[in-house]
Scaffold this motif. Structure first.
Motif, PDB file in Angstrom:
ATOM      1  N   LEU A  66       1.220  -0.950   0.169  1.00 40.87           N
ATOM      2  CA  LEU A  66      -0.866  -0.100   0.090  1.00 40.87           C
ATOM      3  C   LEU A  66       1.026   1.516   0.452  1.00 40.87           C
ATOM      4  O   LEU A  66       0.581   2.052  -0.275  1.00 40.87           O
ATOM      5  CB  LEU A  66      -1.018  -0.039   1.098  1.00 40.87           C
ATOM      6  N   LYS A  67       1.921   1.265   0.633  1.00 34.86           N
ATOM      7  CA  LYS A  67       2.354   2.080   0.816  1.00 34.86           C
ATOM      8  C   LYS A  67       3.648   2.448  -0.751  1.00 34.86           C
ATOM      9  O   LYS A  67       3.547   3.549  -0.844  1.00 34.86           O
ATOM     10  CB  LYS A  67       4.011   2.167   1.645  1.00 34.86           C
ATOM     11  N   TRP A  68       3.868   1.455  -1.389  1.00 39.10           N
ATOM     12  CA  TRP A  68       4.721   1.427  -3.062  1.00 39.10           C
ATOM     13  C   TRP A  68       3.430   2.118  -3.629  1.00 39.10           C
ATOM     14  O   TRP A  68       3.763   3.229  -4.525  1.00 39.10           O
ATOM     15  CB  TRP A  68       4.890  -0.181  -3.208  1.00 39.10           C
ATOM     16  N   LYS A  69       2.122   1.661  -3.963  1.00 38.18           N
ATOM     17  CA  LYS A  69       0.775   2.109  -4.218  1.00 38.18           C
ATOM     18  C   LYS A  69       0.240   4.023  -4.308  1.00 38.18           C
ATOM     19  O   LYS A  69       0.783   4.050  -5.339  1.00 38.18           O
ATOM     20  CB  LYS A  69       0.312   1.019  -4.923  1.00 38.18           C
ATOM     21  N   LEU A  70       0.302   3.777  -3.069  1.00 35.36           N
ATOM     22  CA  LEU A  70      -0.374   5.233  -2.709  1.00 35.36           C
ATOM     23  C   LEU A  70       1.199   6.141  -2.812  1.00 35.36           C
ATOM     24  O   LEU A  70       0.240   7.255  -3.421  1.00 35.36           O
ATOM     25  CB  LEU A  70      -0.240   5.268  -1.151  1.00 35.36           C
ATOM     26  N   GLY A  71       2.652   5.715  -2.965  1.00 36.61           N
ATOM     27  CA  GLY A  71       3.230   6.251  -3.308  1.00 36.61           C
ATOM     28  C   GLY A  71       3.527   6.727  -4.878  1.00 36.61           C
ATOM     29  O   GLY A  71       3.725   7.246  -5.468  1.00 36.61           O
ATOM     30  N   LYS A  72       3.162   5.648  -5.517  1.00 33.86           N
ATOM     31  CA  LYS A  72       3.008   5.754  -7.059  1.00 33.86           C
ATOM     32  C   LYS A  72       2.323   6.819  -7.724  1.00 33.86           C
ATOM     33  O   LYS A  72       2.433   7.081  -8.502  1.00 33.86           O
ATOM     34  CB  LYS A  72       3.161   4.444  -7.561  1.00 33.86           C
ATOM     35  N   ASP A  73       0.938   6.688  -7.079  1.00 36.06           N
ATOM     36  CA  ASP A  73       0.083   7.677  -7.584  1.00 36.06           C
ATOM     37  C   ASP A  73       0.325   9.563  -7.378  1.00 36.06           C
ATOM     38  O   ASP A  73      -0.525   9.789  -8.116  1.00 36.06           O
ATOM     39  CB  ASP A  73      -1.341   7.498  -6.495  1.00 36.06           C
ATOM     40  N   GLU A  74       1.197   9.535  -6.503  1.00 36.02           N
ATOM     41  CA  GLU A  74       1.593  10.637  -6.093  1.00 36.02           C
ATOM     42  C   GLU A  74       2.348  11.432  -7.033  1.00 36.02           C
ATOM     43  O   GLU A  74       1.898  12.487  -7.332  1.00 36.02           O
ATOM     44  CB  GLU A  74       2.356  10.778  -4.503  1.00 36.02           C
ATOM     45  N   LYS A  75       2.373  10.517  -7.841  1.00 33.07           N
ATOM     46  CA  LYS A  75       4.295  11.145  -9.220  1.00 33.07           C
ATOM     47  C   LYS A  75       3.013  12.247 -10.304  1.00 33.07           C
ATOM     48  O   LYS A  75       2.218  11.852 -10.654  1.00 33.07           O
ATOM     49  CB  LYS A  75       4.255  10.706  -9.367  1.00 33.07           C
TER      50      LYS A  75
END
Length: 75
Positions: A66-75
């Motif tokens: 979830l941290k990876w997925k949510l971090g990916k959406d911020e870009k």
């Protein structure tokens, strides 16, 4: 069938805290159970250990994903 309504922020926070506390209780209970069996009989309780370690593994895997997925959406 009764329709479900969305939870508001307060209900979600309460549910999240209850889930976390129940999970911590389960981990501590299994850890004490494993320790008790080890001290009392000198035997290793494999089933309790597998349950405890799999709970921890699922928790960490979901958290990392979830941290990876949510971090990916911020870009």
């Amino acid at each position: 069938m009764k329709d479900f309504r969305k939870m508001d922020e307060m209900e979600m926070a309460i549910n999240l805290k209850a889930i976390r506390l129940a999970w911590v209780y389960g981990i501590l209970f299994l850890l004490i159970w494993i320790g008790h069996d080890w001290i009392k009989s000198g035997l290793f309780n494999g089933i309790a250990f597998i349950l405890m370690s799999s709970q921890l593994a699922v928790y960490w895997a979901v958290q990392l994903f979830l941290k990876w997925k949510l971090g990916k959406d911020e870009k």
